[in-house]
Design a protein around this motif. Sequence first.
Motif, PDB file in Angstrom:
ATOM      1  N   LEU A  14      32.065  76.213  63.627  1.00  0.00           N
ATOM      2  CA  LEU A  14      31.782  76.155  62.185  1.00  0.00           C
ATOM      3  C   LEU A  14      30.419  76.759  61.859  1.00  0.00           C
ATOM      4  O   LEU A  14      29.446  76.536  62.568  1.00  0.00           O
ATOM      5  CB  LEU A  14      31.826  74.707  61.709  1.00  0.00           C
ATOM      6  CG  LEU A  14      33.146  73.975  61.960  1.00  0.00           C
ATOM      7  CD1 LEU A  14      33.014  72.497  61.621  1.00  0.00           C
ATOM      8  CD2 LEU A  14      34.274  74.616  61.159  1.00  0.00           C
ATOM      9  N   ARG A  15      30.359  77.500  60.754  1.00  0.00           N
ATOM     10  CA  ARG A  15      29.086  78.045  60.254  1.00  0.00           C
ATOM     11  C   ARG A  15      28.296  76.998  59.472  1.00  0.00           C
ATOM     12  O   ARG A  15      27.103  77.174  59.220  1.00  0.00           O
ATOM     13  CB  ARG A  15      29.370  79.219  59.312  1.00  0.00           C
ATOM     14  CG  ARG A  15      29.176  80.576  59.938  1.00  0.00           C
ATOM     15  CD  ARG A  15      30.326  80.970  60.814  1.00  0.00           C
ATOM     16  NE  ARG A  15      30.063  82.229  61.493  1.00  0.00           N
ATOM     17  CZ  ARG A  15      30.835  82.718  62.448  1.00  0.00           C
ATOM     18  NH1 ARG A  15      31.884  82.055  62.871  1.00  0.00           N
ATOM     19  NH2 ARG A  15      30.540  83.860  63.028  1.00  0.00           N
ATOM     20  N   LYS A  16      28.982  75.993  58.994  1.00  0.00           N
ATOM     21  CA  LYS A  16      28.317  74.953  58.202  1.00  0.00           C
ATOM     22  C   LYS A  16      28.857  73.608  58.642  1.00  0.00           C
ATOM     23  O   LYS A  16      30.076  73.406  58.659  1.00  0.00           O
ATOM     24  CB  LYS A  16      28.651  75.122  56.726  1.00  0.00           C
ATOM     25  CG  LYS A  16      27.870  76.171  55.981  1.00  0.00           C
ATOM     26  CD  LYS A  16      28.301  76.131  54.521  1.00  0.00           C
ATOM     27  CE  LYS A  16      27.460  77.001  53.617  1.00  0.00           C
ATOM     28  NZ  LYS A  16      28.029  77.029  52.263  1.00  0.00           N
ATOM     29  N   ASP A  17      27.974  72.683  58.943  1.00  0.00           N
ATOM     30  CA  ASP A  17      28.411  71.359  59.363  1.00  0.00           C
ATOM     31  C   ASP A  17      27.232  70.407  59.220  1.00  0.00           C
ATOM     32  O   ASP A  17      26.365  70.352  60.087  1.00  0.00           O
ATOM     33  CB  ASP A  17      28.906  71.404  60.816  1.00  0.00           C
ATOM     34  CG  ASP A  17      29.412  70.060  61.286  1.00  0.00           C
ATOM     35  OD1 ASP A  17      29.670  69.184  60.432  1.00  0.00           O
ATOM     36  OD2 ASP A  17      29.552  69.870  62.514  1.00  0.00           O
ATOM     37  N   ASN A  18      27.195  69.687  58.112  1.00  0.00           N
ATOM     38  CA  ASN A  18      26.084  68.766  57.871  1.00  0.00           C
ATOM     39  C   ASN A  18      26.516  67.319  58.087  1.00  0.00           C
ATOM     40  O   ASN A  18      26.499  66.503  57.174  1.00  0.00           O
ATOM     41  CB  ASN A  18      25.536  68.958  56.449  1.00  0.00           C
ATOM     42  CG  ASN A  18      24.606  70.160  56.366  1.00  0.00           C
ATOM     43  OD1 ASN A  18      24.204  70.724  57.371  1.00  0.00           O
ATOM     44  ND2 ASN A  18      24.244  70.552  55.152  1.00  0.00           N
ATOM     45  N   THR A  19      26.920  67.027  59.324  1.00  0.00           N
ATOM     46  CA  THR A  19      27.368  65.664  59.621  1.00  0.00           C
ATOM     47  C   THR A  19      26.439  65.021  60.647  1.00  0.00           C
ATOM     48  O   THR A  19      26.811  64.795  61.796  1.00  0.00           O
ATOM     49  CB  THR A  19      28.812  65.650  60.159  1.00  0.00           C
ATOM     50  OG1 THR A  19      28.884  66.536  61.294  1.00  0.00           O
ATOM     51  CG2 THR A  19      29.800  66.121  59.109  1.00  0.00           C
ATOM     52  N   GLY A  20      25.231  64.727  60.200  1.00  0.00           N
ATOM     53  CA  GLY A  20      24.316  63.994  61.073  1.00  0.00           C
ATOM     54  C   GLY A  20      23.280  64.873  61.740  1.00  0.00           C
ATOM     55  O   GLY A  20      23.145  66.051  61.409  1.00  0.00           O
ATOM     56  N   TYR A  21      22.546  64.278  62.677  1.00  0.00           N
ATOM     57  CA  TYR A  21      21.406  64.975  63.284  1.00  0.00           C
ATOM     58  C   TYR A  21      21.853  66.191  64.079  1.00  0.00           C
ATOM     59  O   TYR A  21      22.946  66.233  64.625  1.00  0.00           O
ATOM     60  CB  TYR A  21      20.631  64.020  64.197  1.00  0.00           C
ATOM     61  CG  TYR A  21      20.128  62.774  63.504  1.00  0.00           C
ATOM     62  CD1 TYR A  21      19.914  62.755  62.133  1.00  0.00           C
ATOM     63  CD2 TYR A  21      19.873  61.615  64.222  1.00  0.00           C
ATOM     64  CE1 TYR A  21      19.459  61.613  61.497  1.00  0.00           C
ATOM     65  CE2 TYR A  21      19.421  60.464  63.596  1.00  0.00           C
ATOM     66  CZ  TYR A  21      19.218  60.470  62.240  1.00  0.00           C
ATOM     67  OH  TYR A  21      18.770  59.335  61.618  1.00  0.00           O
ATOM     68  N   ASP A  22      20.958  67.144  64.162  1.00  0.00           N
ATOM     69  CA  ASP A  22      21.249  68.421  64.791  1.00  0.00           C
ATOM     70  C   ASP A  22      21.113  68.307  66.313  1.00  0.00           C
ATOM     71  O   ASP A  22      20.130  68.761  66.903  1.00  0.00           O
ATOM     72  CB  ASP A  22      20.292  69.470  64.230  1.00  0.00           C
ATOM     73  CG  ASP A  22      20.635  70.865  64.695  1.00  0.00           C
ATOM     74  OD1 ASP A  22      21.574  71.007  65.502  1.00  0.00           O
ATOM     75  OD2 ASP A  22      19.965  71.810  64.255  1.00  0.00           O
ATOM     76  N   LEU A  23      22.116  67.720  66.942  1.00  0.00           N
ATOM     77  CA  LEU A  23      22.083  67.529  68.392  1.00  0.00           C
ATOM     78  C   LEU A  23      22.117  68.868  69.127  1.00  0.00           C
ATOM     79  O   LEU A  23      21.471  69.042  70.156  1.00  0.00           O
ATOM     80  CB  LEU A  23      23.267  66.665  68.831  1.00  0.00           C
ATOM     81  CG  LEU A  23      23.302  65.253  68.222  1.00  0.00           C
ATOM     82  CD1 LEU A  23      24.611  64.555  68.589  1.00  0.00           C
ATOM     83  CD2 LEU A  23      22.107  64.431  68.700  1.00  0.00           C
ATOM     84  N   ARG A  24      22.883  69.804  68.568  1.00  0.00           N
ATOM     85  CA  ARG A  24      23.000  71.122  69.221  1.00  0.00           C
ATOM     86  C   ARG A  24      21.621  71.735  69.454  1.00  0.00           C
ATOM     87  O   ARG A  24      21.276  72.117  70.575  1.00  0.00           O
ATOM     88  CB  ARG A  24      23.838  72.045  68.338  1.00  0.00           C
ATOM     89  CG  ARG A  24      23.916  73.460  68.861  1.00  0.00           C
ATOM     90  CD  ARG A  24      24.625  74.371  67.866  1.00  0.00           C
ATOM     91  NE  ARG A  24      23.790  74.695  66.732  1.00  0.00           N
ATOM     92  CZ  ARG A  24      24.220  74.888  65.488  1.00  0.00           C
ATOM     93  NH1 ARG A  24      25.487  74.794  65.199  1.00  0.00           N
ATOM     94  NH2 ARG A  24      23.376  75.183  64.518  1.00  0.00           N
ATOM     95  N   SER A  39      34.895  70.272  59.549  1.00  0.00           N
ATOM     96  CA  SER A  39      33.855  69.275  59.286  1.00  0.00           C
ATOM     97  C   SER A  39      34.107  68.619  57.932  1.00  0.00           C
ATOM     98  O   SER A  39      34.476  69.298  56.972  1.00  0.00           O
ATOM     99  CB  SER A  39      32.480  69.945  59.266  1.00  0.00           C
ATOM    100  OG  SER A  39      31.521  69.088  58.669  1.00  0.00           O
ATOM    101  N   SER A  56      31.783  67.323  56.130  1.00  0.00           N
ATOM    102  CA  SER A  56      30.680  67.626  55.211  1.00  0.00           C
ATOM    103  C   SER A  56      30.046  68.943  55.601  1.00  0.00           C
ATOM    104  O   SER A  56      29.273  69.021  56.556  1.00  0.00           O
ATOM    105  CB  SER A  56      29.634  66.519  55.192  1.00  0.00           C
ATOM    106  OG  SER A  56      28.658  66.838  54.215  1.00  0.00           O
ATOM    107  N   ILE A  61      25.666  63.537  54.426  1.00  0.00           N
ATOM    108  CA  ILE A  61      26.365  62.268  54.624  1.00  0.00           C
ATOM    109  C   ILE A  61      25.899  61.202  53.626  1.00  0.00           C
ATOM    110  O   ILE A  61      26.703  60.541  52.976  1.00  0.00           O
ATOM    111  CB  ILE A  61      26.156  61.764  56.073  1.00  0.00           C
ATOM    112  CG1 ILE A  61      26.733  62.788  57.088  1.00  0.00           C
ATOM    113  CG2 ILE A  61      26.802  60.398  56.273  1.00  0.00           C
ATOM    114  CD1 ILE A  61      28.216  63.060  56.961  1.00  0.00           C
ATOM    115  N   MET A  75      22.715  59.872  68.256  1.00  0.00           N
ATOM    116  CA  MET A  75      22.023  59.839  66.959  1.00  0.00           C
ATOM    117  C   MET A  75      21.314  58.500  66.760  1.00  0.00           C
ATOM    118  O   MET A  75      20.166  58.459  66.317  1.00  0.00           O
ATOM    119  CB  MET A  75      23.014  60.134  65.835  1.00  0.00           C
ATOM    120  CG  MET A  75      23.516  61.571  65.866  1.00  0.00           C
ATOM    121  SD  MET A  75      24.171  62.138  64.278  1.00  0.00           S
ATOM    122  CE  MET A  75      25.806  61.515  64.340  1.00  0.00           C
TER     123      MET A  75
END
Lengths: 467, 467
Positions: free
Chosen positions: A182-192, B421, B423, B428, B448
């Motif tokens: 995915l190019r966009k994924d705002n589901t929580g902290y940026d673990l990657r 995703s 979001s 969130i 997280m």
Amino acid sequence: MSALLDALRAAVGVPNVIAEGDLTAWEQDWRKRSRGRALAVVRPGTTAEVAAVVRQCASAGVSLVPQGGNTGLVGGSVPDATGAQIVLSLTRLNRVRRVDAANLTLTVEAGCVLQAVQELAASHGLLFALSLAAEGSCTLGGNLATNAGGTQVLRYGNARELCLGLEVVTAQGAIWDGLTGLRKDNTGYDLRNLFIGSEGTLGVITAATMKLHPQPAAVMTALATVPSMASAVALLQRAQSRLGPGLTGFEVMNEFSLALVRKHFPQLRQPLAAAPWTVLLEQSDTESETHARALFEGLLTDAMGSQLISDAAVADSLAQSKALWHLRESIPLAQSLEGLNIKHDISLPVSRIADFVATTDAALQAAHPGVRLVDFGHLGDGNLHYNVQMPEGRDAAEFLHQHEPVVNTLVFDAVSAHGGSISAEHGIGALKRDELARRKSPVAMQMMHGIKRALDPAGVMNPGRVL
Amino acid sequence: MSALLDALRAAVGVPNVIAEGDLTAWEQDWRKRSRGRALAVVRPGTTAEVAAVVRQCASAGVSLVPQGGNTGLVGGSVPDATGAQIVLSLTRLNRVRRVDAANLTLTVEAGCVLQAVQELAASHGLLFALSLAAEGSCTLGGNLATNAGGTQVLRYGNARELCLGLEVVTAQGAIWDGLTGLRKDNTGYDLRNLFIGSEGTLGVITAATMKLHPQPAAVMTALATVPSMASAVALLQRAQSRLGPGLTGFEVMNEFSLALVRKHFPQLRQPLAAAPWTVLLEQSDTESETHARALFEGLLTDAMGSQLISDAAVADSLAQSKALWHLRESIPLAQSLEGLNIKHDISLPVSRIADFVATTDAALQAAHPGVRLVDFGHLGDGNLHYNVQMPEGRDAAEFLHQHEPVVNTLVFDAVSAHGGSISAEHGIGALKRDELARRKSPVAMQMMHGIKRALDPAGVMNPGRVL
């Protein structure tokens, strides 16, 4: 420890636990500056096997050193001298999981060699845009663990910017499947992004989903000579404004760098007369060779008209383009033939580079008369390989032994004063760990230690590296 | 608590602690879906004041809700119902620290309004490439805390990709100065990206150094109608391959979205006949208007020749271009005039979107006959606003009340099945917190939580959000 080795053999198969014989290939780093001793080299073939190895080691209280192609430059992928660490070699984990051309992504395992990933993309008519000197042997997992840079960062970004998702084995031996395309994924902290660049100290990257790009229709390459670093920076700005994202490479080399190439590789033709600085420009074009050439030559003609550059040579063929890049890429080998030198992989705001180079060159000359600077790098990214070579006729090893600490201090102080970084693309590893602790803000260090304790409370992942 | 309020008044000045009167502007979210009650609104004017406020609250055991322009869509920036939280409003923290045109960066404080940052860049002849509907009132700090997206992500990335450095007040009230203007910096863990998108739950972003780009020489805009989502995806691929990074926008709108615009804004001219899908393409060119137009029209002519598109209209002027964008931007308002609907901000691999839309549309029709889909968004990023409107003539509020949970489950299950995703760009907050806990992998949730405990052990930063 023999119980652990038995458990590891049960997990990955007897031939994949190497505890005897010559382990030099895994125990010594590529530059031969660090040499450790491993309890064993373990070569898992699947992510589940990686997880099993981590769990076995964690429960035995034995720490792990993840290793890809072992081409790092900061001693981050070889074991320490205790003989008590396991080298976790990921080179068998090298399957292609998926190519999704319509999504412009591919998913491969960590042990895939960078060049193989480039070739895989090319076989689908697409570009994988990470490219660096070690690409024939470094692995994608290592590229991500160290957030590798290289020659196309200006346009495509570091390994970090090319990655969309990761699969990671945590320090507890759990598997995190974060392989999103995915190019966009705002589901929580940026673990990657936390695992990228963490140099194996938080977990083991086992696979990644990476961005692909359309292949350019034409690529142009040129050399141009400039009278000063300030002119090189002005040329960069003009090229960025004229070519926009079409500018995919902007390398700089000082006079001495190319003089060393002339001395040690006299067979390599240098098309331009020596000048204080030489720039290598690369333009990638989505339209055509004709369009690319007109645009590129227009830029260079104008730059010559306004005396930004003193001369230029545009490659007429792929072979000529390769020859220009080969000049640039021969600098590291030429300098090592000249003798060991004191290496710095630094970055600076582009606006500060000319002043940094002028004042730091002068300070080094004052402190060490006759010292020679091998100064080259990725100017478009503000990244210089700023290397200090002993004065002509001096013994390199003795010069290093005597002066390396004070030269480092002088250079790093200047870097700090100019708002720069002491490690632009090589990372911290073992080599720069003390320097990091001295120079990074205490608040940042405290947060990093907190994160390390949170994700690897037992300290099994590559201890003694980074932090 | 009056001791705390006195201490806060001492820290930021009496007029900047608002504990009485109408606090609706800070207590209620923009969509009026969440309404809380604050102990007080505190408006620090400097980073040192932010740090002092955090320290006072932490030592009193009172939690903080950071707030910028309060334009978020997931209830992340308003207090909960307890009346025990402090709203930390950052709008007074709005100074420009530095513009470094030669480095293509600017450094501004978190409370700067996005549009002001765009204008600042433009006044230096440069582009700040973050652009979204709320730009007239949202703040850069909020954009970074939520990793905002918008209409130019395809070329320039989300807020995350535009940020080079941050200044942050930690949950302990310490100040981390990470305001670097460097393109490359591999010195330890990626703290910057950890704070970006963490929605104020790990610390308070107080300033940022952001990337600028050269302004394009020309921008072209067009509408094109396509027979199916599969054709829209095929057009996207062709545009990416032909225009490369020149393709800066690729929006999609289904027939019903534009029908709603026609119904509620009949004065807006729609240049093309209704079609199953309409695409808005934007191209930014570094050369000239002439070059841009030839390239753009060539792409569209070829696409029409191969029957990818059924019709197209290219804007001839800036006014026409604005009118095309205005159609797209009128969809959210048109749908709200039609009545409340069930909103989803989802992303998918581009290769899976056509199948997702076909199967999910059908499943929704089967479960809720007559339901209408307002489906539009940033196709170039795989990001759809996939909104479910009640059947014609039904009561919107009642439809939502009855069906929102089962519609959400149906849509999110389909998103998960297609590797998407839940979001894409909104985050969130409080709204999707339970859904996140249900759908994110337990390994990721555990990491997280570990990071939250490590950076905010006392839980003072925006509790109840994200995690």
